[in-house]
Scaffold this active site. Structure first.
Site, mmCIF file in Angstrom:
data_model
loop_
_atom_site.group_PDB
_atom_site.id
_atom_site.type_symbol
_atom_site.label_atom_id
_atom_site.label_comp_id
_atom_site.label_asym_id
_atom_site.label_seq_id
_atom_site.Cartn_x
_atom_site.Cartn_y
_atom_site.Cartn_z
ATOM 1 N N ASN A 203 -59.742 18.121 16.588
ATOM 2 C CA ASN A 203 -58.425 17.513 16.803
ATOM 3 C C ASN A 203 -58.498 16.040 16.420
ATOM 4 O O ASN A 203 -59.546 15.543 16.031
ATOM 5 C CB ASN A 203 -57.968 17.707 18.253
ATOM 6 C CG ASN A 203 -58.961 17.104 19.215
ATOM 7 O OD1 ASN A 203 -59.235 15.908 19.189
ATOM 8 N ND2 ASN A 203 -59.530 17.950 20.066
ATOM 9 N N PHE A 316 -56.522 13.311 31.689
ATOM 10 C CA PHE A 316 -55.538 12.824 30.725
ATOM 11 C C PHE A 316 -54.650 13.988 30.336
ATOM 12 O O PHE A 316 -55.095 15.140 30.364
ATOM 13 C CB PHE A 316 -56.230 12.256 29.471
ATOM 14 C CG PHE A 316 -56.625 10.816 29.627
ATOM 15 C CD1 PHE A 316 -57.681 10.460 30.442
ATOM 16 C CD2 PHE A 316 -55.921 9.819 28.972
ATOM 17 C CE1 PHE A 316 -58.044 9.132 30.611
ATOM 18 C CE2 PHE A 316 -56.270 8.484 29.123
ATOM 19 C CZ PHE A 316 -57.328 8.149 29.947
ATOM 20 N N LYS A 330 -50.534 19.654 35.695
ATOM 21 C CA LYS A 330 -51.981 19.549 35.449
ATOM 22 C C LYS A 330 -52.685 18.845 36.604
ATOM 23 O O LYS A 330 -53.791 19.216 36.993
ATOM 24 C CB LYS A 330 -52.243 18.792 34.139
ATOM 25 C CG LYS A 330 -51.983 19.644 32.915
ATOM 26 C CD LYS A 330 -52.179 18.898 31.614
ATOM 27 C CE LYS A 330 -51.644 19.745 30.462
ATOM 28 N NZ LYS A 330 -51.637 19.044 29.188
ATOM 29 N N LYS A 334 -55.423 21.108 38.466
ATOM 30 C CA LYS A 334 -56.829 20.718 38.309
ATOM 31 C C LYS A 334 -57.310 19.911 39.510
ATOM 32 O O LYS A 334 -58.414 19.358 39.466
ATOM 33 C CB LYS A 334 -57.014 19.933 36.995
ATOM 34 C CG LYS A 334 -56.576 20.728 35.753
ATOM 35 C CD LYS A 334 -57.090 20.144 34.446
ATOM 36 C CE LYS A 334 -56.445 20.847 33.262
ATOM 37 N NZ LYS A 334 -57.163 20.713 32.003
HETATM 38 N N1 CTP Z 1 -59.813 19.353 29.774
HETATM 39 C C1 CTP Z 1 -61.029 19.911 30.167
HETATM 40 N N2 CTP Z 1 -61.470 21.063 29.629
HETATM 41 C C2 CTP Z 1 -60.711 21.753 28.745
HETATM 42 C C3 CTP Z 1 -59.448 21.234 28.358
HETATM 43 C C4 CTP Z 1 -59.037 20.033 28.887
HETATM 44 O O1 CTP Z 1 -61.710 19.280 30.982
HETATM 45 N N3 CTP Z 1 -61.173 22.888 28.250
HETATM 46 C C5 CTP Z 1 -59.350 18.089 30.371
HETATM 47 C C6 CTP Z 1 -59.033 17.003 29.368
HETATM 48 O O2 CTP Z 1 -60.144 16.165 29.148
HETATM 49 C C7 CTP Z 1 -57.915 16.236 30.045
HETATM 50 C C8 CTP Z 1 -57.212 17.288 30.852
HETATM 51 O O3 CTP Z 1 -58.135 18.340 31.027
HETATM 52 O O4 CTP Z 1 -58.404 15.254 30.924
HETATM 53 C C9 CTP Z 1 -55.931 17.801 30.265
HETATM 54 O O5 CTP Z 1 -56.140 18.292 28.995
HETATM 55 P P1 CTP Z 1 -55.006 18.984 28.120
HETATM 56 O O6 CTP Z 1 -55.650 19.565 26.903
HETATM 57 O O7 CTP Z 1 -53.847 18.085 27.940
HETATM 58 O O8 CTP Z 1 -54.558 20.106 29.093
HETATM 59 P P2 CTP Z 1 -54.746 21.614 29.049
HETATM 60 O O9 CTP Z 1 -55.028 22.017 30.434
HETATM 61 O O10 CTP Z 1 -55.736 22.000 28.018
HETATM 62 O O11 CTP Z 1 -53.293 22.083 28.704
HETATM 63 P P3 CTP Z 1 -52.507 22.216 27.317
HETATM 64 O O12 CTP Z 1 -53.485 22.009 26.196
HETATM 65 O O13 CTP Z 1 -51.966 23.560 27.388
HETATM 66 O O14 CTP Z 1 -51.448 21.153 27.356
#
Ligand code: CTP
Length: 393
Positions: A203, A316, A330, A334
């Site tokens: 990404n 984040f 979130k 979480k």
């Molecule tokens: N994160 C994590 N592990 C993952 C995905 C995300 O620890 N496999 C953490 C990221 O570092 C961030 C937070 O979770 O602090 C939110 O990440 P984001 O990708 O925005 O949220 P998702 O739960 O993955 O939701 P979506 O992609 O559906 O928006």
């Protein structure tokens, strides 16, 4: 005592206002002017405002006995160079000490804040940029030039930021070490999920936010373990860096280092999916479309939140809509103390920029929308908010 180095540029007139503000704020300011600076403003102006004799010459007997260059270097709590020309930045980066300012700088152990101001093409010159990177790596602090009309007639990045902004940054650097005793685990950057020996899914994360957090936390006295995906950034001086590539490696590193920390800030853009199969040989070009099968990666934050054990957790949320609603979800899902949400489709916010527009949400229901600011400033705000939350426990 604060030593202000003024070098030769039209923005010297703003340094005059800066001295006035610093003195008003209670700082004892010792000004050093270079020869170039004296072409723009006279020492008398600075002397009158600071109430201190201005230092200009290395080998001037009266100045040396009254001020003394080693004495200046030793008694400075902070060095500010504003405006800083491309020339002085180049000299510092090269270790040249051929006038009073660069000599005192060479001898000081105080933190140094540099505020570059110059023509846009000079600022964009790769030599200058490389010097800035080198100095940043060595622990020098920079305040980004502002954009706008430049005295040389061009529009763009190169203006000395307003004196109020430099004052704010000065206060921040002199702020007490309010994170001593904290052990922060910070993740940063993207992941890469390999598809075949030459390709990967990833990404647009640059890692800038996580690295800014690491720098700010170190400056404020925290111990920092930085777990970083692949980035182009200089490792922050003083951080314990673990470099990883995939989300699985990041998870492993986080779990390994989790027990020793007091707070986790997950600024990494963790890959949500990885290819089900890794092709050992390069996937060859064919005629028709191909399908990729992806499987979800574990959610690292969610996993550690299940064994939180008094640690503070900050996440984040990169969103493209419904910012507050999605981030609140979130935060709850979480079990976080705080989440920093940004709309990555907004101008000035998101991936690979030096600025961000963020909203901080916390477990107490606070929603704080912040204006556009540098990622360095945002890092300070996040750490401030974290400390407030901690004190409410
Ligand atoms: N994160 C994590 N592990 C993952 C995905 C995300 O620890 N496999 C953490 C990221 O570092 C961030 C937070 O979770 O602090 C939110 O990440 P984001 O990708 O925005 O949220 P998702 O739960 O993955 O939701 P979506 O992609 O559906 O928006």
């Amino acid at each position: 005592m604060l030593v202000l180095g003024v070098t030769g540029g039209i923005a010297c007139y703003k340094a005059v206002e800066l001295v006035r503000l610093l003195v008003k704020d209670g700082f004892v300011v010792q000004v050093i002017m270079t020869r170039g600076a004296m072409e723009f403003v006279t020492p008398l102006t600075f002397q009158t405002l600071s109430g201190m004799p201005v230092a200009t010459e290395t080998f001037n007997l009266t100045q040396e006995s009254e001020i003394g260059h080693i004495n200046l270097a030793d008694s400075a709590d902070l060095f500010v160079i504003a405006p800083a020309t491309a020339n002085v930045i180049g000299k510092i980066a090269a270790g040249i000490a051929d006038d009073l300012l660069t000599t005192v700088l060479m001898a000081t152990k105080a933190p140094v804040l540099i505020a570059p101001a110059m023509n846009i093409h000079m600022y964009e010159n790769p030599i200058l940029q490389e010097n800035v990177r080198k100095l940043r790596r060595l622990g020098y602090h920079f305040i980004e030039p502002a954009e706008g009309y430049l005295a040389c007639g061009y529009e763009g990045k190169g203006r000395l930021p307003e004196p109020e902004k430099i004052l704010e940054e000065t206060r921040r650097l002199l702020k007490k070490k309010d994170l001593v005793g904290e052990k922060l685990l910070i993740t940063a950057g993207p992941n890469r999920e390999p598809l075949d020996p030459v390709r990967y899914l990833s990404n647009r994360s640059s890692g800038k936010m996580g690295y800014a957090l690491a720098r700010a936390a170190i400056r404020r006295g925290a111990e920092v373990a930085l777990i970083s995906g692949p980035t182009e950034l200089e490792p922050p001086a003083g951080a314990r860096l673990t470099s990883v590539t995939t989300a699985a490696e990041m998870r492993h590193a986080v779990l390994e280092q989790f027990s020793g920390c007091t707070a986790v800030i997950m600024a990494a853009a963790v890959s949500d999916y990885r290819p089900v199969d890794f092709a050992r040989k390069k996937i060859k070009r064919g005629k028709g479309p191909i399908e990729l099968r992806l499987e979800p990666n574990p959610d690292i934050l969610k996993e550690i939140s299940a064994r939180k054990n008094g640690k503070m957790l900050v996440g984040f949320a990169a969103e493209t809509g419904e910012l507050v609603a999605n981030a609140t979800k979130k935060l709850k899902d979480k079990n976080l103390d705080m989440i920093v949400a940004n709309n990555v489709s907004e101008a000035g916010a998101g991936f690979d920029l030096d600025t961000n527009v963020a909203t901080i949400l916390d477990r107490g229901g606070t929603v704080r929308s912040l204006p556009l600011m540098s990622k360095d400033e945002l890092a300070e705000q996040i750490l401030d908010h974290l400390l407030v939350l901690k004190s409410q426990r």
